[in-house]
Write a protein that holds these residues in place. Structure first.
Motif, PDB file in Angstrom:
ATOM      1  N   MET A  40     -12.630 -47.461-119.575  1.00 54.33           N
ATOM      2  CA  MET A  40     -11.753 -48.311-120.411  1.00 54.33           C
ATOM      3  C   MET A  40     -10.577 -47.474-121.147  1.00 54.33           C
ATOM      4  N   ALA A  41     -11.014 -46.287-121.735  1.00 58.96           N
ATOM      5  CA  ALA A  41      -9.957 -45.422-122.405  1.00 58.96           C
ATOM      6  C   ALA A  41      -9.106 -45.066-121.519  1.00 58.96           C
ATOM      7  N   LEU A  42      -9.518 -44.761-120.329  1.00 59.64           N
ATOM      8  CA  LEU A  42      -8.566 -44.248-119.389  1.00 59.64           C
ATOM      9  C   LEU A  42      -7.519 -45.278-118.922  1.00 59.64           C
ATOM     10  N   TYR A  43      -7.774 -46.543-118.798  1.00 58.33           N
ATOM     11  CA  TYR A  43      -7.075 -47.814-118.555  1.00 58.33           C
ATOM     12  C   TYR A  43      -6.172 -47.950-119.466  1.00 58.33           C
ATOM     13  N   PHE A  44      -6.248 -47.777-120.956  1.00 55.42           N
ATOM     14  CA  PHE A  44      -5.480 -47.955-121.861  1.00 55.42           C
ATOM     15  C   PHE A  44      -4.666 -46.947-122.001  1.00 55.42           C
ATOM     16  N   LEU A  45      -5.035 -45.567-121.754  1.00 56.94           N
ATOM     17  CA  LEU A  45      -4.164 -44.461-121.808  1.00 56.94           C
ATOM     18  C   LEU A  45      -2.900 -44.664-120.693  1.00 56.94           C
ATOM     19  N   ARG A  46      -3.368 -45.095-119.461  1.00 64.61           N
ATOM     20  CA  ARG A  46      -2.397 -45.234-118.672  1.00 64.61           C
ATOM     21  C   ARG A  46      -1.550 -46.250-118.950  1.00 64.61           C
ATOM     22  N   LEU A  47      -1.850 -47.318-119.700  1.00 68.45           N
ATOM     23  CA  LEU A  47      -0.836 -48.400-120.215  1.00 68.45           C
ATOM     24  C   LEU A  47       0.083 -47.813-121.161  1.00 68.45           C
ATOM     25  N   GLY A  48      -0.392 -46.709-121.668  1.00 73.20           N
ATOM     26  CA  GLY A  48       0.491 -45.812-122.899  1.00 73.20           C
ATOM     27  C   GLY A  48      -0.029 -46.578-124.229  1.00 73.20           C
ATOM     28  N   PHE A  49      -1.038 -47.140-124.402  1.00 73.22           N
ATOM     29  CA  PHE A  49      -1.476 -47.624-125.503  1.00 73.22           C
ATOM     30  C   PHE A  49      -1.798 -46.632-126.613  1.00 73.22           C
ATOM     31  N   ALA A  50      -1.456 -46.790-127.850  1.00 73.19           N
ATOM     32  CA  ALA A  50      -2.040 -45.863-128.751  1.00 73.19           C
ATOM     33  C   ALA A  50      -3.394 -46.271-129.296  1.00 73.19           C
ATOM     34  N   THR A  52      -4.650 -46.585-132.036  1.00 69.78           N
ATOM     35  CA  THR A  52      -4.504 -47.512-133.159  1.00 69.78           C
ATOM     36  C   THR A  52      -4.040 -48.903-132.841  1.00 69.78           C
ATOM     37  N   ASP A  53      -3.535 -49.085-131.785  1.00 70.53           N
ATOM     38  CA  ASP A  53      -2.946 -50.407-131.189  1.00 70.53           C
ATOM     39  C   ASP A  53      -4.109 -51.512-131.125  1.00 70.53           C
ATOM     40  N   GLN A  54      -4.666 -51.864-132.007  1.00 73.95           N
ATOM     41  CA  GLN A  54      -5.833 -52.754-131.763  1.00 73.95           C
ATOM     42  C   GLN A  54      -5.425 -54.196-130.933  1.00 73.95           C
ATOM     43  N   VAL A  55      -4.351 -54.721-131.270  1.00 72.18           N
ATOM     44  CA  VAL A  55      -3.897 -55.805-130.836  1.00 72.18           C
ATOM     45  C   VAL A  55      -3.755 -55.578-129.258  1.00 72.18           C
ATOM     46  N   ALA A  56      -3.073 -54.690-128.950  1.00 67.98           N
ATOM     47  CA  ALA A  56      -2.875 -54.193-127.514  1.00 67.98           C
ATOM     48  C   ALA A  56      -4.017 -54.142-126.759  1.00 67.98           C
ATOM     49  N   ILE A  57      -4.960 -53.484-127.097  1.00 69.93           N
ATOM     50  CA  ILE A  57      -6.239 -53.178-126.694  1.00 69.93           C
ATOM     51  C   ILE A  57      -6.923 -54.198-126.562  1.00 69.93           C
ATOM     52  N   VAL A  58      -7.032 -54.842-127.619  1.00 68.82           N
ATOM     53  CA  VAL A  58      -8.171 -56.169-127.370  1.00 68.82           C
ATOM     54  C   VAL A  58      -7.367 -57.184-126.368  1.00 68.82           C
ATOM     55  N   GLY A  59      -6.276 -57.269-126.424  1.00 68.02           N
ATOM     56  CA  GLY A  59      -5.694 -58.190-125.589  1.00 68.02           C
ATOM     57  C   GLY A  59      -5.800 -57.897-124.261  1.00 68.02           C
ATOM     58  N   CYS A  61      -8.274 -56.158-123.042  1.00 64.09           N
ATOM     59  CA  CYS A  61      -9.867 -56.053-122.610  1.00 64.09           C
ATOM     60  C   CYS A  61     -10.251 -56.918-121.414  1.00 64.09           C
ATOM     61  N   GLN A  62      -9.809 -57.946-121.419  1.00 60.75           N
ATOM     62  CA  GLN A  62     -10.284 -58.999-120.351  1.00 60.75           C
ATOM     63  C   GLN A  62      -9.590 -58.674-118.849  1.00 60.75           C
ATOM     64  N   LYS A  63      -8.748 -57.718-118.722  1.00 62.03           N
ATOM     65  CA  LYS A  63      -8.318 -57.157-117.780  1.00 62.03           C
ATOM     66  C   LYS A  63      -8.756 -55.924-116.870  1.00 62.03           C
ATOM     67  N   VAL A  64      -9.837 -55.445-117.848  1.00 68.37           N
ATOM     68  CA  VAL A  64     -10.514 -54.146-117.267  1.00 68.37           C
ATOM     69  C   VAL A  64     -11.852 -54.746-116.647  1.00 68.37           C
ATOM     70  N   LYS A  65     -11.862 -54.136-115.506  1.00 63.46           N
ATOM     71  CA  LYS A  65     -13.221 -54.443-114.568  1.00 63.46           C
ATOM     72  C   LYS A  65     -13.869 -52.892-114.425  1.00 63.46           C
ATOM     73  N   PRO A 104     -14.849 -54.109-131.905  1.00 59.71           N
ATOM     74  CA  PRO A 104     -16.092 -54.839-131.211  1.00 59.71           C
ATOM     75  C   PRO A 104     -15.667 -55.515-129.713  1.00 59.71           C
ATOM     76  N   GLU A 105     -14.454 -55.939-129.669  1.00 61.03           N
ATOM     77  CA  GLU A 105     -14.115 -56.442-128.201  1.00 61.03           C
ATOM     78  C   GLU A 105     -14.513 -55.762-127.117  1.00 61.03           C
ATOM     79  N   VAL A 106     -14.159 -54.275-127.486  1.00 56.65           N
ATOM     80  CA  VAL A 106     -14.406 -53.137-126.507  1.00 56.65           C
ATOM     81  C   VAL A 106     -15.889 -53.294-126.217  1.00 56.65           C
ATOM     82  N   ARG A 107     -16.474 -53.176-127.190  1.00 59.47           N
ATOM     83  CA  ARG A 107     -17.839 -52.869-126.939  1.00 59.47           C
ATOM     84  C   ARG A 107     -18.632 -53.942-126.350  1.00 59.47           C
ATOM     85  N   LEU A 108     -18.359 -55.289-126.812  1.00 59.53           N
ATOM     86  CA  LEU A 108     -19.013 -56.466-126.384  1.00 59.53           C
ATOM     87  C   LEU A 108     -18.749 -56.510-124.871  1.00 59.53           C
TER      88      LEU A 108
END
Length: 221
Positions: A40-50, A52-59, A61-65, A104-108
């Protein structure tokens, strides 16, 4: 009823190494929860997310399989259809995984899959909160730890053997920071379960730790 073994502890304590070898000997399924978080972390890194950007990461989450497959007895981690196993041990991915795990959204997102695997398979699962949160009813719970120095030494040597240039002080500092985050996060923090057996691997070989856990299993029959 399937048999579940939970191994928790800080980064670099040897959880994955021990869990993989135990799974081979017992012919159980090894579930590397850390690798799932790293995917999941790799996915967010590839998207260029920081981190600390909780809003972007939580948003996102549902696109990650994230799926786990086995090839020739080896675990493969599949991220949105791509085998990303070879990318998951990079330091940047590890730092990102630790940082996003406080949400929490990442873990759940991953806990549901992990629990389902444990229901239908004899599993050995390692991570930060397996015995306390993911598998609170595990048959055996181990809290595997080691001194920061011992863990940094191991990680530095591991990278050196792979030909990866690294800075020892940075590795040690990174582990201390991860410990602090993992122990103090609000959701499912790193801690020893009340019924977990503490094993300090600072001065133990892999074989000694494995034998200790096998003895615990034998005594719980």
């Amino acid at each position: 009823m399937k048999y579940n073994i939970a191994i928790d502890g800080p980064a670099g304590a040897g959880k994955s190494t021990i869990a993989k070898e135990l799974a081979k000997r017992l012919e159980y399924i090894y579930v590397d929860t850390g690798a799932m978080y790293r995917a999941m972390a790799l996915y967010f890194l590839r998207l260029g997310f920081a981190a600390t950007d909780q809003v972007a990461i939580v948003g996102a989450c549902q696109k990650v399989k994230v799926a786990i497959e086995y090839k020739d007895g080896m675990q493969q981690v599949i991220l949105n259809g791509e085998n990303v196993t070879s990318f998951l041990r990079e330091e940047a991915v590890g730092r990102m995984a630790s940082a996003i795990s406080i949400y929490p959204e990442v873990r759940l997102k991953l806990v549901e899959l992990q629990r389902e695997l444990a229901k239908i398979n004899d599993v050995i699962m390692d991570g930060r909160d397996i015995g306390t949160y993911v598998l609170p009813d595990a048959d055996i719970k181990i809290y595997l730890t080691a001194s920061v120095k011992a863990r940094a030494d191991r990680r530095y040597l591991e990278l050196k053997e792979k030909g990866i240039k690294s800075d020892y002080d940075e590795i040690k500092r990174d582990m201390e920071e991860r410990d602090e985050r993992d122990k103090n996060r609000e959701f499912a923090p790193l801690r020893q379960a009340e019924d977990a057996v503490l094993i300090d691997s600072s001065n133990q070989t892999i074989e000694e730790v494995i034998n200790s856990i096998l003895a615990i299993k034998e005594n719980t029959k």
